[in-house]
Write an enzyme that holds these catalytic residues in place. Structure first.
Site: not given
Ligand SMILES: O=C(O)c1[nH]c(=O)[nH]c(=O)c1Cl
Length: 311
Positions: A45, A129
């Site tokens: 993650k 993100c």
């Molecule tokens: O809300 C998120 O954690 C998230 N959610 C996404 O769909 N892509 C990302 O790169 C991230 Cl970091």
């Protein structure tokens, strides 16, 4: 059937892995991915310097044609994932470590920590993100992208890739590829979720997720055409030394096959992994092999980046 690929001297015996963020926040989740049949690698993650709880309220929802999420970067903090990496000895499946700082300074600090560590895998700098309130995606700011990579490569010598947001204009493929070609990147991973979509629950006439008034990143079947376009558009423009991980819209072996035709070296799975769990990889691999058999292909090299036009 040979499903191997390589990036930056790392060899992958299978070409499937998880999309960062899905089934990879904890050691338990990561170990399940490592042990899963059909994965050739795994990625953590996206980490921030310190642990984060992420956005509050319902922040993920499956949809008829995919998913919507606004997780808000919940993660255990960089040192947790570096610790997992330090105890990682699986020679068969290379480990990718994803980072997503909220500022350029955070990203450079994390890269410096990784550079100073014993980490021997690949690093993915997440520039895309879409779900941190008030933070625009770096990948849509070409100058900021150039700047972070310029600064990173003054000291970072380990294999580095970038996770890109989807682009929707061929001129933007030209611009981002021209920037990326100036750096010794190991790979690009395209696409991240299609940012800030909005869906409606017809029973309640409300949005589907709580954060940001219901705006969230889209994944799954509905983003397949965008994923194929970005993988192919980038493959056509990037130096051959920069490999491509194709992500987005994979539900079947044929979807894996299509991303490879479009130019992908590895293929990452997000929404379908969230919905089916790690068993999805064995299904996707056997479906891909069946598709290859239908075409009498025994090697991925026989069709990778061989998408034909009509003229
Ligand atoms: O809300 C998120 O954690 C998230 N959610 C996404 O769909 N892509 C990302 O790169 C991230 Cl970091």
């Amino acid at each position: 059937t040979n499903l191997t690929a390589s990036i930056a001297g790392f060899h992958f015996q299978d070409l499937l892995l998880n999309a960062a963020g899905v089934h990879c926040e904890t050691t338990e989740e990561l170990e399940a991915l490592r042990k899963a049949t059909g994965t050739g690698a795994l990625i953590t993650k996206s980490a921030t310097p310190k642990p984060r709880p992420g956005n509050s309220g319902l922040r993920y929802q499956d949809l008829p044609l995919g998913s919507i999420n606004s997780m808000g970067l919940p993660n255990q903090g960089l040192s947790y994932y570096l610790d997992y990496a330090n105890h990682y000895h699986d020679q068969q499946k290379p480990l990718f470590l994803s980072i997503a700082g909220l500022t350029q300074a955070d990203n450079l600090a994390m890269l410096a920590d990784i550079q100073a560590s014993e980490f021997t895998g690949l690093v993915e700098l997440n520039l895309s993100c879409p779900n941190v309130p008030g933070k625009p995606q770096t990948g849509y700011d070409f100058e900021a992208t150039r700047q972070i990579l310029t600064k990173a490569f003054t000291f970072f010598t380990k294999p580095l890739g970038v996770k890109l947001p989807p682009y929707f204009d061929l001129a933007h493929f030209d611009q981002i590829a021209a920037i990326l070609n100036a750096f010794p990147l190991a790979y690009v991973n395209s696409i991240n979720s299609v940012g800030n979509g909005l869906m409606i629950d017809s029973k309640t006439d409300t949005v589907m997720i709580a954060p940001k008034g219901g705006f969230g990143g889209l994944g799954g079947a509905m983003v397949k055409a965008t994923a194929l376009a970005n993988v192919h558009g980038l493959r056509q423009r990037l130096n051959p030394t920069i490999k491509v991980i194709g992500t987005g819209g994979v539900q079947s072996g044929r979807d894996v096959y299509d991303l490879i035709l479009a130019g992908a070296d590895l293929v990452a799975v997000g929404t379908s992994l969230h919905q089916e769990g790690p068993a999805v990889f064995q299904r996707l691999r056997s479906e891909l092999i069946a598709e290859m058999d239908r075409k009498n292909y025994t090697e991925v090299d026989q069709f990778r980046n061989r998408l034909q036009t009509l003229n």
